[in-house]
Structures are given as structure tokens and as C-alpha cells.
Design a protein around this motif. Sequence first.
Motif, PDB file in Angstrom:
ATOM      1  N   GLN A  25      10.994 -22.629  11.809  1.00  0.00           N
ATOM      2  CA  GLN A  25       9.767 -23.167  11.107  1.00  0.00           C
ATOM      3  C   GLN A  25       9.798 -24.441  10.729  1.00  0.00           C
ATOM      4  O   GLN A  25       8.697 -25.142  10.780  1.00  0.00           O
ATOM      5  CB  GLN A  25       9.922 -22.195   9.755  1.00  0.00           C
ATOM      6  N   ILE A  26      10.662 -24.859  10.353  1.00  0.00           N
ATOM      7  CA  ILE A  26      11.030 -26.506  10.155  1.00  0.00           C
ATOM      8  C   ILE A  26      10.572 -27.498  11.353  1.00  0.00           C
ATOM      9  O   ILE A  26       9.881 -28.287  11.161  1.00  0.00           O
ATOM     10  CB  ILE A  26      12.455 -26.952   9.694  1.00  0.00           C
ATOM     11  N   ALA A  27      11.271 -26.906  12.558  1.00  0.00           N
ATOM     12  CA  ALA A  27      11.060 -27.834  13.809  1.00  0.00           C
ATOM     13  C   ALA A  27       9.576 -27.923  13.820  1.00  0.00           C
ATOM     14  O   ALA A  27       9.263 -28.913  14.499  1.00  0.00           O
ATOM     15  CB  ALA A  27      12.028 -27.202  14.926  1.00  0.00           C
ATOM     16  N   ARG A  28       8.795 -26.703  13.964  1.00  0.00           N
ATOM     17  CA  ARG A  28       7.446 -26.714  14.390  1.00  0.00           C
ATOM     18  C   ARG A  28       6.610 -27.469  13.628  1.00  0.00           C
ATOM     19  O   ARG A  28       5.631 -28.347  14.092  1.00  0.00           O
ATOM     20  CB  ARG A  28       6.901 -25.200  14.303  1.00  0.00           C
ATOM     21  N   ARG A  29       6.898 -27.616  12.347  1.00  0.00           N
ATOM     22  CA  ARG A  29       6.126 -28.390  11.224  1.00  0.00           C
ATOM     23  C   ARG A  29       6.508 -29.763  11.497  1.00  0.00           C
ATOM     24  O   ARG A  29       5.742 -30.621  11.200  1.00  0.00           O
ATOM     25  CB  ARG A  29       6.457 -27.955  10.041  1.00  0.00           C
ATOM     26  N   LEU A  30       7.714 -30.068  11.913  1.00  0.00           N
ATOM     27  CA  LEU A  30       7.947 -31.702  12.204  1.00  0.00           C
ATOM     28  C   LEU A  30       7.251 -32.039  13.649  1.00  0.00           C
ATOM     29  O   LEU A  30       6.682 -32.984  13.777  1.00  0.00           O
ATOM     30  CB  LEU A  30       9.611 -31.555  12.649  1.00  0.00           C
ATOM     31  N   VAL A  31       7.236 -31.109  14.457  1.00  0.00           N
ATOM     32  CA  VAL A  31       6.334 -31.413  15.644  1.00  0.00           C
ATOM     33  C   VAL A  31       4.912 -31.736  15.207  1.00  0.00           C
ATOM     34  O   VAL A  31       4.117 -32.626  15.697  1.00  0.00           O
ATOM     35  CB  VAL A  31       6.424 -30.327  16.584  1.00  0.00           C
ATOM     36  N   GLU A  36       9.182 -35.677  17.887  1.00  0.00           N
ATOM     37  CA  GLU A  36       9.650 -35.111  18.946  1.00  0.00           C
ATOM     38  C   GLU A  36      10.750 -34.208  18.602  1.00  0.00           C
ATOM     39  O   GLU A  36      11.788 -34.802  18.250  1.00  0.00           O
ATOM     40  CB  GLU A  36       9.803 -36.080  20.230  1.00  0.00           C
ATOM     41  N   VAL A  37      10.656 -32.738  19.005  1.00  0.00           N
ATOM     42  CA  VAL A  37      11.683 -32.130  18.630  1.00  0.00           C
ATOM     43  C   VAL A  37      12.382 -31.223  19.505  1.00  0.00           C
ATOM     44  O   VAL A  37      11.540 -30.565  20.397  1.00  0.00           O
ATOM     45  CB  VAL A  37      11.417 -31.020  17.168  1.00  0.00           C
ATOM     46  N   THR A  38      13.786 -31.044  19.815  1.00  0.00           N
ATOM     47  CA  THR A  38      14.357 -30.337  20.829  1.00  0.00           C
ATOM     48  C   THR A  38      15.259 -29.572  19.921  1.00  0.00           C
ATOM     49  O   THR A  38      16.013 -30.084  19.012  1.00  0.00           O
ATOM     50  CB  THR A  38      15.140 -31.083  21.869  1.00  0.00           C
ATOM     51  N   VAL A  39      15.114 -28.261  20.203  1.00  0.00           N
ATOM     52  CA  VAL A  39      16.440 -27.290  19.892  1.00  0.00           C
ATOM     53  C   VAL A  39      17.272 -26.804  21.099  1.00  0.00           C
ATOM     54  O   VAL A  39      16.891 -26.079  21.849  1.00  0.00           O
ATOM     55  CB  VAL A  39      15.867 -26.050  19.025  1.00  0.00           C
ATOM     56  N   ARG A  40      18.518 -27.253  20.903  1.00  0.00           N
ATOM     57  CA  ARG A  40      19.711 -26.747  21.990  1.00  0.00           C
ATOM     58  C   ARG A  40      20.354 -25.510  21.272  1.00  0.00           C
ATOM     59  O   ARG A  40      20.954 -25.793  20.096  1.00  0.00           O
ATOM     60  CB  ARG A  40      20.543 -27.810  22.225  1.00  0.00           C
ATOM     61  N   SER A  41      20.647 -24.422  21.834  1.00  0.00           N
ATOM     62  CA  SER A  41      21.191 -23.332  21.623  1.00  0.00           C
ATOM     63  C   SER A  41      21.620 -22.676  22.723  1.00  0.00           C
ATOM     64  O   SER A  41      21.595 -22.963  24.047  1.00  0.00           O
ATOM     65  CB  SER A  41      20.234 -22.412  20.797  1.00  0.00           C
ATOM     66  N   PRO A  48      14.609 -18.133  29.127  1.00  0.00           N
ATOM     67  CA  PRO A  48      14.569 -19.043  30.123  1.00  0.00           C
ATOM     68  C   PRO A  48      15.434 -20.600  29.510  1.00  0.00           C
ATOM     69  O   PRO A  48      15.782 -20.588  28.409  1.00  0.00           O
ATOM     70  CB  PRO A  48      13.171 -19.792  30.232  1.00  0.00           C
ATOM     71  N   SER A  49      16.155 -21.293  30.417  1.00  0.00           N
ATOM     72  CA  SER A  49      16.826 -22.233  30.081  1.00  0.00           C
ATOM     73  C   SER A  49      16.326 -23.421  29.341  1.00  0.00           C
ATOM     74  O   SER A  49      16.732 -24.131  28.422  1.00  0.00           O
ATOM     75  CB  SER A  49      17.762 -22.790  31.383  1.00  0.00           C
ATOM     76  N   ARG A  50      14.921 -23.430  29.810  1.00  0.00           N
ATOM     77  CA  ARG A  50      14.134 -24.499  29.098  1.00  0.00           C
ATOM     78  C   ARG A  50      12.493 -23.795  29.191  1.00  0.00           C
ATOM     79  O   ARG A  50      12.171 -23.420  29.771  1.00  0.00           O
ATOM     80  CB  ARG A  50      13.990 -25.881  29.928  1.00  0.00           C
ATOM     81  N   GLU A  51      12.065 -24.154  27.672  1.00  0.00           N
ATOM     82  CA  GLU A  51      10.814 -23.761  27.386  1.00  0.00           C
ATOM     83  C   GLU A  51      10.131 -24.431  26.309  1.00  0.00           C
ATOM     84  O   GLU A  51      11.043 -24.908  25.435  1.00  0.00           O
ATOM     85  CB  GLU A  51      10.331 -22.161  27.124  1.00  0.00           C
ATOM     86  N   THR A  52       8.825 -24.436  26.002  1.00  0.00           N
ATOM     87  CA  THR A  52       8.356 -25.221  24.928  1.00  0.00           C
ATOM     88  C   THR A  52       7.383 -24.152  24.183  1.00  0.00           C
ATOM     89  O   THR A  52       6.512 -23.399  24.784  1.00  0.00           O
ATOM     90  CB  THR A  52       7.449 -26.515  25.450  1.00  0.00           C
ATOM     91  N   VAL A  53       7.862 -24.055  22.946  1.00  0.00           N
ATOM     92  CA  VAL A  53       6.913 -23.138  22.088  1.00  0.00           C
ATOM     93  C   VAL A  53       6.276 -23.860  20.876  1.00  0.00           C
ATOM     94  O   VAL A  53       7.498 -24.372  20.139  1.00  0.00           O
ATOM     95  CB  VAL A  53       8.088 -22.107  21.433  1.00  0.00           C
ATOM     96  N   ALA A  54       5.235 -23.897  20.894  1.00  0.00           N
ATOM     97  CA  ALA A  54       4.549 -24.487  19.643  1.00  0.00           C
ATOM     98  C   ALA A  54       5.197 -25.796  19.342  1.00  0.00           C
ATOM     99  O   ALA A  54       5.160 -26.477  18.384  1.00  0.00           O
ATOM    100  CB  ALA A  54       4.878 -23.759  18.144  1.00  0.00           C
ATOM    101  N   GLY A  55       5.249 -26.680  20.607  1.00  0.00           N
ATOM    102  CA  GLY A  55       5.681 -27.910  20.840  1.00  0.00           C
ATOM    103  C   GLY A  55       7.098 -28.107  20.637  1.00  0.00           C
ATOM    104  O   GLY A  55       7.413 -29.574  20.939  1.00  0.00           O
TER     105      GLY A  55
END
Length: 373
Positions: A25-31, A36-41, A48-55
Amino acid sequence: MKVTFLTWRDPDHPDGGGSEVYVEQIARRLVARGHEVTVRSASYAGAPSRETVAGVVHRRSGGRLTVYLRGLAHLLTREGRDRDVVVDVINGLPFASPLLRRHGVLALVHHLHREQWSIIYPDWRGRLGWFVESRVTPRLYRSVPVVTVSEHSAADLARIGVESSAVTVVRNGLDHGARTAPVARSVTPRIVVLARLVPHKRIEHALWVLSQLRTETAGLRLDVVGDGWWHEQLVAEASRLGVSDLVTFHGHVDDPTRDRLLAAAWVMLLPSVKEGWGIAVTEAAAQGTPTIGYRESGGLCESVDDGVTGFVVADRSELLAATARVLGDADLRTRLSVEGARRARLLDWDDSAERFEEALGTVGRNRVSGRRR
């Protein structure tokens, strides 16, 4: 700013919970605010190893423990070095970002895990985990600003040596635009639990309450919403208590289904051993459903106003008594419901994101200053 969150799971991970919802929720609003926000988990089946969701760019690699090594290794790459701020999400174990970055690190801690370590690993592994969390981590992050989600968690951090001046409280919010239309309350009494199915959520206590009240509360049912690796043990416990016919294990559900189940319930039980805030409390309150949980959990003493929006109790016998009281008193349920819903409307993820952005800005400016020196 260019921001990377290092966290062990994302919200869609089979073991994902409130901490992961908070980050997303915080990441989406920062976008939405231009960052520019990346979440590594960690990776998991079907993701998928990489995807973009809501920016938000999601990058997944590693497993339960190797995700920490992958996250740390990322900081050595050109992309990792280029980040203005790395948010190190500490869920018991840290990513150890300060080993590789002198500036531009912000720690996010929902709560400490002393009780969880001893429950899940009642041997040397639990003692080692708590030693790392309570002794090693405060030393390693002694110059790192920290965001946490409640005053109780902030006090716990102070007790293990984290300077109070370094801690900012940014509470959980609520996405009011995503709320579903109101659903009618069940005409028969229903209890709901919204939680990950893991030992430290102590859902067995809700099953026990159900077994104690089944004869005196006609038509009583329990909905368990959520999933986790403790599922089979809970099914077995329901059978042992003789309440299998009264319990529905719904597993992971979408948000509209979650809201429908919360709205239908007369009361939610959250008998966790520890909560930083308890986002489930806010979700339930938004549907007009009061929560009963344990005082020892810490965060519930803030997310639940005792006697006003729900109850915080001392032990299992008080949990039973409070549940019986709420189920048996329609006027009380109405008062708790109205006030809980009113207070839930005051919590908003946009406000939380604004506060979080302020903390990021301070860390980012310190990194620029450090580069200049």
C-alpha cells in the motif's frame, strides 16, 4: 527518489500477511507521488520473477532464507548502488543493508518477535533468532532511522536499545476507495478470524471459544479467513474439540469476499501472541465488526479501544467471557460497531504514505549529504 524495499515476502505470497499489505500500500502510493519503487522479495510457485503492479516493480528471487542473501547481493549491483533509499523490512531477521551502505537506509519494523521465535523454534534456533533480533540488529542499525507502526512497537524497540529519537510511527491505513457495498449482518451469530494460519496467531483459542459457546448460543458459526502452513493442525484441533461442523476454513479470499465475511460476523477474534498494529482490526472495523484480542499482543491496545470499539483481554477465560458478552448483547454490538466504523474512517493509506514519504525524504537527503562529504 529511487526506492527499493527489501522484504521477505510480497502480499500474494502464500504466507503473506499484514506486513506485506503495508509495504504494498505504501509502495503504490509512493509511485503515485512520482517515486520509482521496486520491491524485492522471495520467489514462490506461480509468481513471475519480475512484474509491475500498479507502477511498483516486483522482483522475486531466493527462498525463505536465501532471500536475505539475494537482497544483500542486489545492493552490490549498479542498480542497487543507484538507489536513493533502501527500505530494509525487518521481520525478525534483517537484510543487513548497513553492511554495504553507509547512508540511504531506512528500517521498517512492525514488531519484535521474541514470542514467535520461542513458539516456532523452541530450541537453540529460536534463542539464536532472538539474539540476532535483540542484540545484533540494534548494533548493526544503530545509525539507521526506523519506521514502526505503533507506539507499543516503538517502546519495544527502545527496550532493546534503539534510540527513541530515531523512530517514527506510521500507522496502518485503510483503502476507503476499495470498500465494497455494505453487507447485511448475519441473522445468526457468527465469529470471524482474519489471520495467517500460523502458530503464533493462536487460532486454536477461537476454536476453543466456539466449543464452549456452541450449546448456549444457538446457530453459532466460525469463519476462518486466511491460509498458512498451520492449516492442517487447526483442522485437527477443530475435530478434537468437536466443532468441525461449525467451522469454515475459507483460505485466501479476494477483498470483496473478505469484506463480506467480516461484515456478516458479529465479532472478530484475534488471539495473536503479538501484533504490531493488527491490520485485520481495521479491516473488520470498516465493516462495523468489533474485535476482541489479547492485551499482551501490544499493538491491539492501540488498534482496539477497549470497551469502545472492542475488547482487549488478559487470557483465554476473559476471551470467552468477552465473546459471550458481545454475542449476547445487541445494544453493545451496535455501540462497538458504530464507533469502530467511525474511527476506521479516520485511518487512510494516503495519510500513512505521506508520513512515510517524509521519513524517506530525510534519509534520502542524508545520503546526498554523505556523498558530498
